[in-house]
Design a protein around this motif. Structure first.
Motif, mmCIF file in Angstrom:
data_model
loop_
_atom_site.group_PDB
_atom_site.id
_atom_site.type_symbol
_atom_site.label_atom_id
_atom_site.label_comp_id
_atom_site.label_asym_id
_atom_site.label_seq_id
_atom_site.Cartn_x
_atom_site.Cartn_y
_atom_site.Cartn_z
ATOM 1 N N LEU A 1 0.883 -1.294 -0.202
ATOM 2 C CA LEU A 1 -0.103 -0.008 -0.004
ATOM 3 C C LEU A 1 0.867 1.231 -0.081
ATOM 4 N N THR A 2 0.480 2.221 -0.820
ATOM 5 C CA THR A 2 1.101 3.501 -0.602
ATOM 6 C C THR A 2 0.037 4.741 -0.524
ATOM 7 N N GLY A 3 0.495 5.717 -0.422
ATOM 8 C CA GLY A 3 -0.521 6.882 -0.168
ATOM 9 C C GLY A 3 -0.199 8.165 -1.001
ATOM 10 N N ASN A 4 -1.046 9.268 -0.509
ATOM 11 C CA ASN A 4 -1.026 10.467 -1.641
ATOM 12 C C ASN A 4 -1.651 11.403 -0.700
ATOM 13 N N GLN A 5 -0.674 12.674 -0.318
ATOM 14 C CA GLN A 5 -1.279 13.667 0.400
ATOM 15 C C GLN A 5 -1.239 14.920 -0.267
ATOM 16 N N GLU A 6 -1.099 15.016 -1.672
ATOM 17 C CA GLU A 6 -0.749 16.234 -2.369
ATOM 18 C C GLU A 6 -1.990 16.924 -2.586
ATOM 19 N N ILE A 7 -2.773 17.491 -1.749
ATOM 20 C CA ILE A 7 -3.757 18.279 -1.861
ATOM 21 C C ILE A 7 -3.650 19.758 -1.406
ATOM 22 N N GLY A 8 -2.563 20.433 -0.887
ATOM 23 C CA GLY A 8 -2.482 21.465 -0.471
ATOM 24 C C GLY A 8 -2.833 21.462 1.007
ATOM 25 N N SER A 9 -2.608 22.459 1.825
ATOM 26 C CA SER A 9 -2.931 22.771 3.057
ATOM 27 C C SER A 9 -4.104 22.980 3.380
ATOM 28 N N TYR A 10 -4.686 22.892 4.680
ATOM 29 C CA TYR A 10 -5.912 23.322 5.243
ATOM 30 C C TYR A 10 -7.234 22.815 4.266
ATOM 31 N N GLN A 11 -7.178 21.722 3.605
ATOM 32 C CA GLN A 11 -8.221 21.347 3.106
ATOM 33 C C GLN A 11 -9.323 20.710 3.731
ATOM 34 N N SER A 12 -8.848 20.159 4.965
ATOM 35 C CA SER A 12 -9.825 19.510 5.745
ATOM 36 C C SER A 12 -10.780 20.599 6.708
ATOM 37 N N MET A 13 -10.223 21.813 6.598
ATOM 38 C CA MET A 13 -10.610 22.647 7.661
ATOM 39 C C MET A 13 -11.934 23.560 6.930
ATOM 40 N N ALA A 14 -12.713 24.301 7.811
ATOM 41 C CA ALA A 14 -13.534 25.471 7.043
ATOM 42 C C ALA A 14 -12.689 26.757 7.168
ATOM 43 N N ARG A 15 -12.433 27.203 5.892
ATOM 44 C CA ARG A 15 -11.622 28.346 5.681
ATOM 45 C C ARG A 15 -12.593 29.803 5.438
ATOM 46 N N LEU A 16 -11.717 30.734 5.640
ATOM 47 C CA LEU A 16 -12.386 31.945 5.630
ATOM 48 C C LEU A 16 -11.693 32.715 4.550
ATOM 49 N N VAL A 17 -12.495 33.855 3.624
ATOM 50 C CA VAL A 17 -11.821 34.527 3.085
ATOM 51 C C VAL A 17 -12.169 35.963 3.652
ATOM 52 N N THR A 18 -11.199 36.963 3.271
ATOM 53 C CA THR A 18 -11.374 38.420 3.886
ATOM 54 C C THR A 18 -11.724 39.431 3.220
ATOM 55 N N ASN A 19 -11.906 38.997 1.818
ATOM 56 C CA ASN A 19 -12.202 40.147 1.211
ATOM 57 C C ASN A 19 -13.909 40.363 0.699
ATOM 58 N N ALA A 20 -14.659 39.882 1.551
ATOM 59 C CA ALA A 20 -15.998 40.094 1.407
ATOM 60 C C ALA A 20 -16.708 41.528 1.750
ATOM 61 N N ILE A 21 -17.535 41.788 1.057
ATOM 62 C CA ILE A 21 -17.843 43.103 1.214
ATOM 63 C C ILE A 21 -19.544 43.344 1.591
ATOM 64 N N TYR A 22 -19.610 43.994 2.665
ATOM 65 C CA TYR A 22 -21.125 43.895 3.341
ATOM 66 C C TYR A 22 -21.624 45.480 3.238
ATOM 67 N N ILE A 23 -22.924 45.709 3.368
ATOM 68 C CA ILE A 23 -23.423 47.142 3.541
ATOM 69 C C ILE A 23 -24.070 47.075 4.911
ATOM 70 N N PHE A 24 -23.600 48.213 5.758
ATOM 71 C CA PHE A 24 -24.192 48.389 7.056
ATOM 72 C C PHE A 24 -24.308 49.915 7.126
#
Length: 998
Positions: free
Chosen positions: A647-670
């Motif tokens: 058996l061999t494996g593969n982990q090449e998916i980049g970092s933080y793929q299992s986590m809930a991630r946030l983007v900080t460029n969202a624009i809202y109106i208040f």
């Protein structure tokens, strides 16, 4: 049972007993010096065994040994990799010296495996070796090019012919769909994955990353080992899924100091040009298109244009390539060294492109005490690459380097009457002068790479060695990119567009292994390896994109005066991997072979409950040639069958793929005001785990006729399960896609290698052939409801329509009801499902992008001082799409293939090529499908070795003339090169070189 227990206890006693503990009533101490036959320098590490016992030792760095033996009437056995085993009778002496004779057969059969070396005859896995002699004098900017066609089952394709451009390497097919498919590279013990290491360009996809391994100097390579099956790769566990390529660089040897200078200089040209319309032909096409569109014809007299402008001649060029290497090596027993410096300069065959590389290497080996040794490998490389866009990216505003050569109409001159570049032409969607745009665009990526390690080996007791290694891979890369407002379409949109970006990569590795080796009664050879490794990488990237420059004079250096709103981005990622590993190699009577390994990997990239993966393997071998009934068969020198599973494996998916991630460029109106904020961009998946592949391999190794003919055969099957698969989510979830473990892929195939000496006289002829067939298919899509992937077929199959020619006349149109609103000259497609309507349901699978077979064939001819090498490589089968824009008669924004000169017209009604202006264009179809089969004369090299006595102050001298990619034979392939992409042509290279030794 009692007998079995007794045998086990006896075995443990012999294994664990100190050397010489059996029968020492009349012990005598023997000492001596072991040298090579052709040298007075001692050989370190020679095995010295008192025949018939487990008593033994190894020589020190000076080639000397001391050994206590039961009595002085026995025999000493001396063995050393690369030399014939020698037995010497003690004869009541206290000093026994020996001169070992080099065994060229043994030298060629020592291979590097994970965390050690093995004799080729003891290997139970599938491993292919490529030596320095096979790849020397090859003009190559990267290691992958050197491997192309030289190892069975290894497919290498060029995504770009640009200097430092990327390549795709597949060992026994692609095992994944969304995770990585590249093999793991191990360079002097440091694992390296060839993924994107360059900083980002502008947000419009202007920059295509270069090959991360282009910084490695090929001239420093001593050997390359390709580990293909699970038995060979499972020791690398999580990263062995796609195979492992072990690269060993040159090291110093005992003896006098050797100084060598290697250099070559050559020229490059595009392998071929596209067969395109000339000025008159394209003008006639545009007139026909305009008439069909019921608009005014743009050209009153097409013939007056003549040949027009050949934009391929304007953009492509003959480009020089040169390489210079100076190296010094030697050793005195206490320290061995190899030091080299290299300068490589490859100008691109497209104007304003090229790469320079500066390299320094220092490899040292030595001893601190008789039991403590050290080894160090260190290389520093600097690359400077003038890059060009290599693909239509972003919003389509950027054209690739080669695209500019076939998009621009040949009806347009380079300069107008005033001497200015012509920036627009009929039908142009993104007008710019190809020459002016390429010459004025500035895109330079410069990088520094420090790759090295230092290790210590300590011999705890005889046969038991502890090794610790600390390695680093440090990269610092920067990109400066600018698109002038006056000469480029994209720059004109933003009044100048530039970006300054940088990326720093810090990768640290620590390995600790314990190795125990013992020979028992000359028949039992046991090696046990165990260890712990840890690796961590941290990537820091930042970029500033600016626009609206006051002028183009300073380029990106004028960023301080730019008034556009800057776009600033930054990324900070890291990952780590902790591993436990173990392996047992056992040989009995040089006949029965066993290898078992196990690795446990814990990766930060997976979910909190699924970080650890476990990867065992098991392989056996049986050297039938050692049986009595074959030992006396003179024609057979070696015959071994082997089988393995793991058996061999593969982990090449980049970092933080299992986590809930946030983007900080969202624009809202208040309160009627804009406010910046964050939002969740992905779902958490705590169950995200390893992608695993189970593989078995059955092989046969055969050597006959005094080793003049060697044959290797492998059959394998590999099934990858729990694919790291990006699946589509329902729109009401709030997310579009997510990464899950689902689906499976299968690869199975055969590999053949044949090496032989055809003639072995004054005139010598050696030949080598490798051949491979791989069948790849998706066996399950799991939760993925894809419309482009199909069970039973490989990923990337071509789906489209069946083209049936054109409607030659109105009678043919009236005789059918499937296609509405067509006129004579329009394309005709097959109604596959017979429902009377032509739509997407009539699409079928047209072709497979994967070849049926790949092969490489090398012939070496030598006579006296002359040597001729001819290397042929090929790929049989596989389909691809012809470049749609060149064959689409409805398109007016680019030039067209010469084939469309024979399009349907009222005066040419029997043609099966659609008329100009035809609008019912469906692609892909069998009209755009093409065979990707090719056979290449990859390299021809003629060399002459100058006799050593001819030049007194030289120890060796060789001159050679070499040609790369000289001839390509295809089945009417319409692109630049079936082995490369359409974005940057591959080059034909001719070089003159010299190798000198002092």
């Amino acid at each position: 049972m009692k007998v079995l227990i007794t045998l086990c206890l006896m075995g443990m006693f012999y294994l664990l007993a100190p050397p010489g503990a059996v029968g020492q009533n009349n012990a005598v101490t023997i000492s001596g010096l072991i040298t090579a036959e052709d040298s007075n320098d001692g050989l370190p590490g020679v095995n010295v065994v008192y025949k018939g016992t487990t008593t033994g030792t190894t020589t020190d760095q000076d080639g000397r040994y001391r050994l206590s033996v039961p009595n002085a009437n026995g025999t000493l056995v001396f063995s050393y990799i690369g030399y014939a085993t020698q037995e010497v009778s003690i004869g009541n002496r206290t000093t026994v010296n020996a001169r070992l004779v080099a065994d060229t057969k043994a030298l060629s059969e020592v291979v590097v495996v994970g965390y050690g070396t093995q004799r080729k005859k003891d290997v139970t896995g599938s491993i292919t070796s490529v030596t320095a002699d096979e790849i020397k004098n090859q003009p190559a900017s990267n290691v992958e090019t050197l491997l192309q066609g030289r190892a069975a089952g290894v497919q290498i394709t060029q995504s770009s012919g640009a200097p430092g451009g990327g390549l795709n390497v597949r060992i026994r097919g692609g095992s994944s769909i969304n995770a990585g498919n590249e093999p793991l590279y191990v360079i002097d013990g440091i694992p390296v994955y060839n993924n994107d290491k360059d900083p980002s360009g502008t947000s419009y996809g202007t920059f295509t990353s270069t090959n991360a391994l282009a910084s490695l100097n090929p001239d420093d390579i001593e050997s390359i080992q390709v580990l293909k099956d699970a038995s060979a790769t499972a020791i690398y566990g999580s990263r062995g899924n796609n195979g492992v390529i072990i690269i060993t660089t040159k090291r110093g040897k005992n003896g006098r100091t050797n100084v060598s200078y290697n250099a070559y200089y050559g020229t490059q040209q595009a392998v071929r040009k596209l067969d395109l319309m000339n000025g008159t032909q394209h003008a006639e096409f545009l007139n026909d298109w305009a008439e069909a569109s019921k608009i005014t014809k743009p050209f009153a007299d097409p013939k007056a244009i003549g040949a027009g402008t050949d934009w391929q001649d304007q953009i492509f060029r003959s480009a020089p390539i040169q390489n210079h290497q100076l190296s010094v090596s030697g050793g005195n027993g206490n320290i061995n060294y190899f030091v080299s410096g290299n300068y490589f300069d490859q100008q691109g065959i497209v104007i304003n492109s090229g790469m320079k590389r500066y390299s320094l290497r220092a490899n040292l080996d030595g001893k601190i005490t008789d039991k403590l040794k050290f080894s160090q490998s260190l290389t520093y490389n600097r690359t400077v690459t003038n890059s060009l866009p290599l693909a239509n990216a972003g919003d389509g505003n950027i054209r690739s380097a080669a695209e500019r050569a076939w998009v621009t109409s040949p009806t347009i001159p380079v300069f107008d009457a005033t001497g200015q570049y012509v920036n627009t032409w009929y039908g142009a969607l993104k007008p710019e002068s190809p020459v002016a745009a390429l010459e004025s665009t500035y895109s330079q990526v410069s990088g520094d790479n420090l790759l090295g390690n230092v290790s210590l080996d300590y011999q705890i007791i005889e046969g038991l060695t502890f090794k610790t290694l600390l390695g680093v891979n440090l990269l610092n890369r920067g990109l400066d990119e600018y698109y002038p407002g006056a000469t480029t379409y994209l720059g004109g949109l933003f009044n100048g567009l530039g970006v300054l970006s940088s990326k720093r990569v810090t990768n640290i590795l620590n390995e600790n292994t314990l190795r125990f080796a013992r020979v028992i009664n000359e028949k039992h050879n046991i090696e046990v390896l165990g260890g712990f490794t840890w690796q961590r990488e941290k990537d820091l990237e930042s970029a500033t994109q600016v626009s609206n420059f006051p002028n183009d004079r300073l380029g990106v250096n004028g960023v301080g005066g730019a008034t556009g709103v800057p776009v600033v981005t930054a990324n900070n990622t890291e990952w780590s991997l902790a591993s436990y590993l173990g392996r047992i190699n056992y040989q009995f009577d040089d006949k029965y072979l066993l290898t078992a390994s196990f690795r446990a990997d814990g990766s930060s990239r997976f979910g909190s409950g699924s970080k650890w993966g476990y990867f065992p393997s098991f392989a056996v071998g049986y050297r039938i040639s050692e049986e009595p009934f074959l030992k006396n068969v003179i024609v057979i020198n070696d015959l071994k069958i082997r089988a393995g599973y793991g058996l061999t494996g593969n982990q090449e998916i980049g970092s933080y793929q299992s986590m809930a991630r946030l983007v900080t460029n969202a624009i809202y109106i208040f309160d009627n005001k804009l406010a910046s904020g964050s939002r969740q961009s992905s779902l958490e998946n705590r169950e995200l785990r390893w992608e695993k592949a189970a593989q078995y391999d059955i092989g046969l190794d055969l050597a006959i006729l005094n080793n003049r003919l060697k044959f290797v055969f492998d059959y394998y099957q590999k099934t990858t399960q729990d694919l790291l698969f990006t699946i589509n989510l329902p729109s009401n979830s709030g997310y579009s896609t997510a990464l899950y473990n689902t689906g499976s892929v299968e690869n199975k195939g055969i590999e053949l290698s044949l090496d032989g000496t055809v003639i072995d006289k004054a005139f010598k002829w050696d030949a080598s052939l490798n051949f491979a067939r791989n069948r790849n298919k998706i066996t399950s899509l799991g939760r993925n409801a894809s419309t482009t992937l199909f069970v039973g077929y490989p990923a990337g199959v071509i789906q489209g329509y069946i083209y049936e020619g054109v409607f030659h006349n109105q009678a043919e149109i009236d005789a059918q009801t499937v296609q509405k609103g067509v006129v004579p000259g329009d394309a005709r497609y097959q109604d596959v499902n017979g429902d009377g309507v032509l739509n997407a349901t009539d699409r079928v699978i047209l072709g497979n992008p994967l070849p049926n077979y790949i092969f490489g064939f090398t012939n070496n001819f030598s006579y006296k001082g002359f040597n001729l090498r001819v290397f042929t490589q090929g790929s049989i089968g596989g389909q691809g799409n012809r470049l749609a824009a060149l064959f689409n008669p409805a398109d007016v924004s680019s030039n067209k293939s010469i084939d469309l000169v024979n399009r349907w017209t009222p005066s040419n009604p029997n043609s099966d090529i659609p008329r100009a202006g035809f609008t019912n264009w469906l692609a892909p179809s069998t009209f755009t499908l093409q065979d990707m089969t090719y056979v290449k004369i990859r390299n021809i090299q003629l060399g002459y070795t100058i006799p050593a006595k001819a030049i007194p102050f030289l120890s060796s001298a060789n001159v050679y003339l070499s040609g790369q990619n000289l001839f390509t034979f295809t089945k009417n392939y319409s692109g630049y090169d079936p082995d490369g992409g359409m974005n940057y042509p591959t080059s034909r290279t001719v070089i003159l070189g010299v190798n000198i030794g002092f």
